[in-house]
Write an enzyme that holds these catalytic residues in place. Structure first.
Site, short mmCIF file in Angstrom:
data_model
loop_
_atom_site.label_atom_id
_atom_site.label_comp_id
_atom_site.label_asym_id
_atom_site.label_seq_id
_atom_site.Cartn_x
_atom_site.Cartn_y
_atom_site.Cartn_z
N VAL A 1 -17.27 3.84 -1.98
CA VAL A 1 -17.84 2.50 -1.85
C VAL A 1 -19.20 2.55 -1.15
CG1 VAL A 1 -17.50 0.19 -0.87
CG2 VAL A 1 -15.54 1.44 -1.79
N LYS B 1 0.88 -1.17 0.00
CA LYS B 1 0.00 0.00 0.00
C LYS B 1 0.90 1.21 0.00
CE LYS B 1 -4.49 0.98 0.48
NZ LYS B 1 -5.61 0.08 0.10
N GLY C 1 -19.05 7.38 0.77
CA GLY C 1 -18.01 7.75 -0.18
C GLY C 1 -18.00 6.84 -1.39
N GLY D 1 -20.47 5.99 6.18
CA GLY D 1 -19.71 6.58 5.07
C GLY D 1 -20.40 6.38 3.74
#
Ligand code: PHE
Length: 443
Positions: free
Chosen positions: A268, A167, A266, A264
């Site tokens: 996804v 990552k 966002g 959330g």
């Protein structure tokens, strides 16, 4: 603020590598000056390449010299903390590049390359690239990056992909996509660490399109790629897995009448909410940007959707909590306040831990409370599947093939893991690690 880039800044260096060797339990360091400030990164892959020697005045420092530099900055203890993290997660290491002119601190977090070394691509690793504001504490950024890179090694196993886990975290001001100097630098650094990547939190997806056009094919999932952004397929995979988990808990995968709280809205989370609304669920939603929630409710006038403030979502008395935002939300304290039957979401690394042992300990506390939980790297794999489909097939990448792979892989893996965990009397999270550690470490 403590920073592993401080010694680089002080000594005019560009590069820092940290390596951890599992067999000897030893950490080794390397630092270098590989280019000078006048290098024009917008000319990357035109006038110079990853393998170019960029200055006749290069400097390469061995382990002892790098440690001396850290000591000179009063950062020996800090370095030890970072090395402890590498050790705790059995990481291969970190590759860091410093772009002093723009104060960009690039950290390639490299976990295991086991699954990628025999593939036929430039990339031996796969994992997204995310940005952290310069006001964020660097050690938190490193913990986040290392945890996420470790999860990527496991995610790639769950997705049957021939890549190791990485990552990239970049500690920098918001990206100006018209600054080709900065774009070229990020492309150069990504190409150097041989990872296949896609824009993750705090980077715009359009970034990948620009990278593909000007600099590097190691970026995927820009809006103009044949598959588009990866948020929607990611949500689809998590939704299918959630239905399997529901079958496991309630004997049916029908979500009708269930209350689900999505944290959330966002890239996804908003698609997650859309998939959930395919069934008559009671949807509770939250986002740190309240206007998103309001808009979502306005856009779905005839549905049972309620707003809940971000601080209250974890204590909501619902059937399922579906985290789709930041990680590290579940520790002993927050777990003790949960009132749901299941935590099942897309967010990476929902447990606040720095290694699998700590994750397993928290997963046991969840199980003792009668809450079903499966670490998300096992079912949040459609993002990397989408990245791999785009990376491997380029212009021939196919949404049909991607969706078929998701349907063939994700629900079955979740079913198998939940059943196996039950049979062994261990938590689903522990069971996943047992399955994968055999592949990664021969254990
Ligand atoms: N960032 C995605 C994840 O967290 C994975 C991904 C990797 C996506 C590479 C695209 C390309 O799962």
């Amino acid at each position: 603020m403590n920073s592993i880039f401080e010694p680089l800044k002080k000594a005019g260096l560009t590069t820092l590598k940290l390596r951890y060797d599992m067999r000897t339990d030893r950490c080794t360091l390397f630092a270098a000056k590989e280019w000078t400030e006048d290098l024009d990164f917008s000319r990357y892959n035109v006038d110079f390449f990853t393998e170019s020697l960029l200055t006749p005045d290069s400097v390469f420092l061995p382990d002892a010299a790098v440690r001396k530099l850290f000591a000179g900055c009063g950062l020996s203890d800090y370095l030890e903390k970072v090395e402890h993290l590498l050790r705790a997660g059995r990481h291969f290491g970190m590759d860091c590049y410093y772009y002093q002119k723009y104060d960009i601190r690039f950290m390639g977090n490299l976990h295991s390359r086991k699954l990628g070394i025999h593939n036929k691509y430039h990339a031996t690793l796969a994992g997204g690239i995310r940005r952290h504001d310069l006001s964020d504490e660097e050690l938190d950024v490193i913990v986040d990056g290392l945890n996420l890179s470790r999860a990527m090694s496991y995610k790639n196993i769950a997705a049957n992909l021939p890549f190791g886990g990485s990552k990239t975290t970049v500690h920098m001001a918001p990206l100006d996509m018209s600054n080709m100097d900065v774009m070229g630098f990020l492309a150069f650094a990504i190409d150097r660490i041989r990872t296949m990547t896609g824009p993750d939190m705090n980077f715009p997806t359009e970034m990948a399109d620009i990278m593909n056009e000007h600099f590097s094919q190691q970026f995927t999932n820009g809006p103009s790629s044949p598959l588009g952004e990866s948020g929607k397929p990611t949500a689809y995979g998590v939704y299918l897995a959630m239905k399997e988990a529901s079958r496991f808990v309630w004997g049916t995968d029908d979500l009708s009448g269930r209350s689900v709280a999505v944290q959330g809205l966002g890239a996804v989370g908003r698609y997650m909410a859309d998939y959930l609304l395919k069934e008559p669920v009671k949807l509770i939603i939250t986002d740190i940007d309240e206007s998103r929630v309001k808009q979502y409710i306005v856009d779905h006038p005839d549905r049972d959707i309620q707003y809940i403030p971000p601080d209250d979502i974890l204590t909501a008395p619902v059937d399922i909590i579906c985290p789709c935002a930041m990680g590290g939300i579940l520790d002993e304290q927050t777990i003790s306040r949960l009132k749901c039957k299941m935590v099942f979401g897309a967010a990476n690394n929902q447990l606040k831990a720095i290694n699998p042992q700590e994750e397993i300990a928290l997963s046991k506390i969840l199980a003792e409370k009668g809450i079903l939980y499966q670490e998300s790297w096992w079912h949040n794999i459609a993002g990397v599947l989408s990245g791999a489909e785009a990376y491997i097939h380029g212009a021939e990448a196919s949404l049909d093939r991607l969706y078929k792979t998701i349907e063939d892989t994700v629900p079955q893996k979740t079913r198998e893991n939940l059943e196996k965990a039950k049979a062994l009397g261990i938590t689903p999270t522990e069971c996943m690690y047992r399955t994968c550690d055999r592949i990664l470490y021969g254990e």
